[in-house]
Design a protein around this motif. Structure first.
Motif, PDB file in Angstrom:
ATOM      1  N   ARG A 263      -0.510 -12.488  -3.580  1.00 28.54           N
ATOM      2  CA  ARG A 263       0.235 -13.558  -4.271  1.00 28.54           C
ATOM      3  C   ARG A 263       0.562 -14.692  -3.306  1.00 28.54           C
ATOM      4  NH1 ARG A 263       3.114  -9.340  -6.776  1.00 28.54           N
ATOM      5  NH2 ARG A 263       4.950  -9.716  -5.464  1.00 28.54           N
TER       6      ARG A 263
ATOM      7  N   GLU B  57      -0.141  -0.648  -1.264  1.00 24.44           N
ATOM      8  CA  GLU B  57      -0.446  -1.332  -2.529  1.00 24.44           C
ATOM      9  C   GLU B  57       0.503  -2.517  -2.731  1.00 24.44           C
ATOM     10  OE1 GLU B  57      -2.617  -1.846  -6.069  1.00 24.44           O
ATOM     11  OE2 GLU B  57      -2.950  -0.337  -4.509  1.00 24.44           O
ATOM     12  N   ARG B  58       1.792  -2.286  -2.460  1.00 24.99           N
ATOM     13  CA  ARG B  58       2.769  -3.370  -2.601  1.00 24.99           C
ATOM     14  C   ARG B  58       2.484  -4.496  -1.612  1.00 24.99           C
ATOM     15  NH1 ARG B  58       7.739  -2.159  -1.152  1.00 24.99           N
ATOM     16  NH2 ARG B  58       7.567   0.092  -0.789  1.00 24.99           N
TER      17      ARG B  58
ATOM     18  N   GLN C  17      -0.417  -5.226  -0.359  1.00 20.64           N
ATOM     19  CA  GLN C  17      -1.612  -5.926  -0.849  1.00 20.64           C
ATOM     20  C   GLN C  17      -1.245  -6.927  -1.933  1.00 20.64           C
ATOM     21  OE1 GLN C  17      -4.552  -3.401  -2.697  1.00 20.64           O
ATOM     22  NE2 GLN C  17      -5.439  -5.110  -3.797  1.00 20.64           N
ATOM     23  N   ASN C  18      -0.417  -6.481  -2.888  1.00 18.97           N
ATOM     24  CA  ASN C  18      -0.059  -7.351  -4.015  1.00 18.97           C
ATOM     25  C   ASN C  18       0.730  -8.579  -3.563  1.00 18.97           C
ATOM     26  OD1 ASN C  18      -1.314  -5.625  -5.822  1.00 18.97           O
ATOM     27  ND2 ASN C  18       0.544  -4.455  -6.253  1.00 18.97           N
ATOM     28  N   CYS C  19       1.755  -8.353  -2.725  1.00 20.54           N
ATOM     29  CA  CYS C  19       2.565  -9.507  -2.315  1.00 20.54           C
ATOM     30  C   CYS C  19       1.787 -10.410  -1.362  1.00 20.54           C
ATOM     31  CB  CYS C  19       3.899  -9.078  -1.720  1.00 20.54           C
ATOM     32  SG  CYS C  19       3.792  -8.113  -0.218  1.00 20.54           S
TER      33      CYS C  19
END
Length: 589
Positions: free
Chosen positions: A250, A242-243, A245-247
């Motif tokens: 961004r 999840e992390r 994916q998020n970074c």
């Protein structure tokens, strides 16, 4: 002020990384020069084609008044130039690929060489998956950015300069309109690029964390399943995923803004040129062919800004990945051997530890003021509770770690002034954790003595009772096993490790729970083989099962990094101290 300081620091880090990349590229400066020359030639040919197109348009004077002969000649010339440009671009891209992957090869070689020289404390402090991620994934990302940079950056810069020169010769006034609007595109690209470096670096670090987890889970799948840890492992993976994916989103979002934003600005430039050019044609300032040529140049002038902005984004990612691999390459290596280091020859096995102090972390003390004298041929057993320093003592004897204070001596020579190779080749080790390489059974046994004959290999296997199970394998001693033993049982792996030592027959032995995974019947036979092997050899035995060390010349009882009791089995039982309690806890009925 603080944010400004961070930007300056970040810029300096990127510049240092870029300098290191250029140092690797410098080795291939001939190929780079060839690429630059080809880039200049292809740009010149590409820019000359619009002039020919403009001339062809001017030969279309009116309906029924077209100079087909002149147009045909120009079209043939354009075709030849287009084919020549395509061939030269192919050669240039081939050279760029060659340079890029040679640089990547060199970087990976340097990284792997450095890994061989890193001290064990680095390996203990970093997960294997994270190191693998740096050498594989980060270098791949670095290669992609470097390749795009080679192919487009210089070509784009030359195209911008070339189109400006050509446009100035056609109409200086409209050229000023183009140049006046250009800084807006550069400002947009620079603004976005500044904010993408940290995001790409975070993406690389999170990817490394994910690789480390996958490596750990795959390598320990049996343990994961045995303890029903699948759900927890999946939750941990999901959280990291999840992390990531998020970074990644961004980083990709901000980097993807660059191209559309610069394209919008470039469209404004193109519209301004078209409007100013149309007015100039109406006023008789240029021909329709000249306007067509100018519009083509305006489009070619703005196009590199889109490409360069894309290159800058890729370079941000490449530099972030390059910085991580250079961190590994520049890690402090294991302290090299002294120039006048002693080479141990024909040693008898005398070992002394004098006032030894050692700890893995400065704030956590482990071994303090440890003294030990071992005469040649003695068998020294080391016992004690978990974490008391038994394995640490082995690490110090082998000089996997250096003492913080005091000294470890072999034959009255401080091992810090002895070559590591000569020290370690005089020790034979069998550990609880076995290590086997991908290859044949024969190669694994022969690892310590590559020149050993087949008869000697078989004799060593027979001595440790491994010959029987080896002969039952599909190809016997030529059976190929995977990394870490493949489908062999833990006991079989340990027997191969013992056979390795039996073959080398070094003057000193270290046995750390050497028979922990072997059945009792085979263990009794191996103990007899070990007894013959240890005769006349200095031996250090780490054991939890006290039944295996009762015949040791001296037993060291360790607790909290210190030797609290020492003597032979009978003497320690008579003292009725810590060893007495430890022994009775195992054999009490």
């Amino acid at each position: 002020m603080q944010e400004e300081g961070q930007l300056v620091k970040k810029s300096g880090t990127q510049m240092n990384t870029l300098k290191k990349v250029l140092q690797y590229i410098e080795t291939y400066r001939f190929w780079m020069l060839a690429s630059i020359v080809l880039a200049a030639v292809t740009v010149a040919l590409t820019l000359y084609i619009p002039i020919l197109v403009g001339r062809a348009i001017d030969f279309i004077i009116d309906r029924g008044n077209v100079d087909f002969v002149s147009i045909t000649k120009l079209l043939v010339e354009i075709a030849i130039l287009a084919v020549s440009t395509a061939v030269l671009q192919w050669i240039m891209n081939t050279i760029n690929n060659k340079v890029t992957y040679q640089v990547v090869r060199d970087v990976r070689n340097q990284a792997f060489i450095r890994i061989q020289k890193l001290p064990l404390k680095y390996m203990d402090a970093h997960s294997y998956g994270e190191i693998v991620s740096r050498v594989i994934a980060d270098v791949d990302q670095f290669a992609d950015g470097l390749l795009m940079g080679f192919t487009q950056l210089f070509t784009g810069v030359v195209t911008i300069i070339g189109t400006l020169i050509f446009m100035l010769t056609i109409h200086p006034g409209i050229t000023l309109v183009v140049v006046g609007l250009t800084p807006i595109s550069l400002f947009v690209a620079r603004f976005i690029a500044k904010r993408t470096y940290d995001m790409f670096r975070l993406q690389s670090e999170t990817r490394a964390e994910q690789t480390a987890l996958i490596d750990e889970m795959v390598g320990n799948q049996k343990i994961v399943q045995a303890f029903s840890h699948e759900d927890e492992a999946l939750e941990q993976f999901d959280e990291i995923n999840e992390r990531l994916q998020n970074c990644s989103l961004r980083a990709t979002f901000f980097s993807s803004l660059t191209n559309p934003c610069t394209r919008f600005v470039n469209s404004l430039v193109y519209a301004g040129v078209a409007l100013a050019g149309a007015l100039s044609v109406i006023a008789g300032g240029m021909s329709v062919g000249g306007l067509s040529c100018f519009l083509s140049y305006a489009n070619q002038y703005t196009k590199p800004f889109n490409e360069i902005s894309g290159v800058i984004t890729e370079l941000q990612n490449a530099l972030a990945c390059a910085a991580r691999i250079f961190e590994l390459i520049e890690e402090e290596v294991e302290i090299p051997d002294d120039k006048d280091a002693v080479v141990l020859h024909q040693i008898e096995g005398k070992v002394n530890l004098k006032k030894v102090a050692f700890s893995y972390l400065p704030e956590q003390k482990l071994i303090e003021d440890l003294n030990l004298e071992v005469e040649p041929g003695q068998t020294i057993a080391i016992v004690g509770p978990t974490g008391c320093g038994k394995t640490t003592l082995i690490n110090l004897l082998m000089r996997f770690y250096d003492v913080n204070a005091g000294s470890v001596c072999v034959e009255d020579q401080d091992i810090r002034h002895v070559t590591r190779h000569s020290l370690r080749e005089n020790y034979g080790m069998v550990l609880q954790d076995t290590w086997l390489q991908a290859g044949t059974i024969r190669d694994n046994i022969r690892m310590g003595r590559p020149d050993a004959t087949d008869e000697e290999v078989i004799a060593a296997a027979k001595a440790c009772h491994a010959h029987g199970f080896i002969k039952r394998l599909s190809d016997g001693y030529d059976t190929v096993i995977g990394e870490d033993g493949g489908s062999l049982s833990q006991g079989q792996k340990q027997l191969l490790s013992i056979a390795r030592v039996m073959l080398c027959q070094p003057p000193m032995l270290i046995l750390d729970e050497a028979t922990s995974s072997i059945d009792t019947r085979t263990e009794i036979k191996i103990q007899d083989a070990f007894a013959k092997l240890m005769k006349g050899r200095t031996s250090f035995i780490v054991a939890h099962r006290l039944s295996t060390i009762q015949n040791a010349d001296r037993i060291l009882v360790m607790k909290d990094g210190s030797i609290i009791e020492q003597g032979n089995h009978e003497e320690l039982l008579e003292q009725k101290g810590f060893y007495y309690k430890l022994y009775n806890s195992q054999f009490a009925h």
